[in-house]
Design a protein around this motif. Sequence first.
Motif, PDB file in Angstrom:
ATOM      1  N   SER A  95      59.104  11.508  46.733  1.00  0.00           N
ATOM      2  CA  SER A  95      60.610  11.748  46.110  1.00  0.00           C
ATOM      3  C   SER A  95      60.445  13.142  44.996  1.00  0.00           C
ATOM      4  O   SER A  95      61.394  13.990  45.327  1.00  0.00           O
ATOM      5  N   LEU A  96      59.424  13.356  44.336  1.00  0.00           N
ATOM      6  CA  LEU A  96      59.360  14.558  43.524  1.00  0.00           C
ATOM      7  C   LEU A  96      59.322  15.696  44.467  1.00  0.00           C
ATOM      8  O   LEU A  96      59.875  16.776  44.421  1.00  0.00           O
ATOM      9  N   LEU A  97      58.463  15.670  45.611  1.00  0.00           N
ATOM     10  CA  LEU A  97      58.370  16.662  46.718  1.00  0.00           C
ATOM     11  C   LEU A  97      59.374  17.117  47.275  1.00  0.00           C
ATOM     12  O   LEU A  97      59.819  18.348  47.270  1.00  0.00           O
ATOM     13  N   LEU A  98      60.048  16.357  47.543  1.00  0.00           N
ATOM     14  CA  LEU A  98      61.509  16.437  48.358  1.00  0.00           C
ATOM     15  C   LEU A  98      62.537  17.177  47.422  1.00  0.00           C
ATOM     16  O   LEU A  98      63.510  17.832  47.831  1.00  0.00           O
ATOM     17  N   GLU A  99      62.315  16.763  45.965  1.00  0.00           N
ATOM     18  CA  GLU A  99      63.349  17.624  44.933  1.00  0.00           C
ATOM     19  C   GLU A  99      62.828  18.949  44.844  1.00  0.00           C
ATOM     20  O   GLU A  99      63.518  19.563  43.958  1.00  0.00           O
ATOM     21  N   GLY A 100      61.655  19.298  45.176  1.00  0.00           N
ATOM     22  CA  GLY A 100      61.240  20.628  45.020  1.00  0.00           C
ATOM     23  C   GLY A 100      60.449  20.732  43.670  1.00  0.00           C
ATOM     24  O   GLY A 100      60.057  21.725  42.845  1.00  0.00           O
ATOM     25  N   ILE A 101      60.147  19.587  43.105  1.00  0.00           N
ATOM     26  CA  ILE A 101      59.155  19.431  41.917  1.00  0.00           C
ATOM     27  C   ILE A 101      57.786  19.173  42.337  1.00  0.00           C
ATOM     28  O   ILE A 101      57.352  18.610  43.207  1.00  0.00           O
ATOM     29  N   ASP A 102      56.823  19.832  41.626  1.00  0.00           N
ATOM     30  CA  ASP A 102      55.398  19.970  41.697  1.00  0.00           C
ATOM     31  C   ASP A 102      55.115  18.437  41.327  1.00  0.00           C
ATOM     32  O   ASP A 102      54.852  17.865  40.350  1.00  0.00           O
ATOM     33  N   TRP A 103      54.959  17.639  42.474  1.00  0.00           N
ATOM     34  CA  TRP A 103      54.361  16.025  42.202  1.00  0.00           C
ATOM     35  C   TRP A 103      53.097  16.024  41.759  1.00  0.00           C
ATOM     36  O   TRP A 103      52.775  14.937  41.224  1.00  0.00           O
ATOM     37  N   ARG A 104      52.480  17.189  41.507  1.00  0.00           N
ATOM     38  CA  ARG A 104      50.883  16.946  41.071  1.00  0.00           C
ATOM     39  C   ARG A 104      50.905  16.905  39.590  1.00  0.00           C
ATOM     40  O   ARG A 104      50.036  16.535  38.823  1.00  0.00           O
TER      41      ARG A 104
END
Length: 116
Positions: A95-104
Amino acid sequence: MITVVPTDQIFLCCGATDMRRGINSLARMVQQVLALNPHTGAIFCFRGRKGHIIKILAHDDQGFCLFTKRLSDGCFAWPTTKDQVAVSLTKAELSLLLEGIDWRRPSKTYRPRLAG
């Protein structure tokens, strides 16, 4: 009607992928390069060389689904490796990845106010 694949298996396919690839080519890549079965219902994510396009391949009970997302600004956070390997993600990280947020390294934006 699009069927959502209920799965706990989400994989990022590390390295750059040619975004001209379609369903058959990406499914073959999952089988040959990653040595995984694309028909299990798992979700496989691929990123282009420039990093602003992501393709998601999933198999439901009826067949394959291919989703594409292109960011207007910025790029998707992706692990850097020399080999084509798969990294497992949680649903929250996807979900974070798809929002353009660095999921790491997600950061909190909510800061509670002090009572006073």
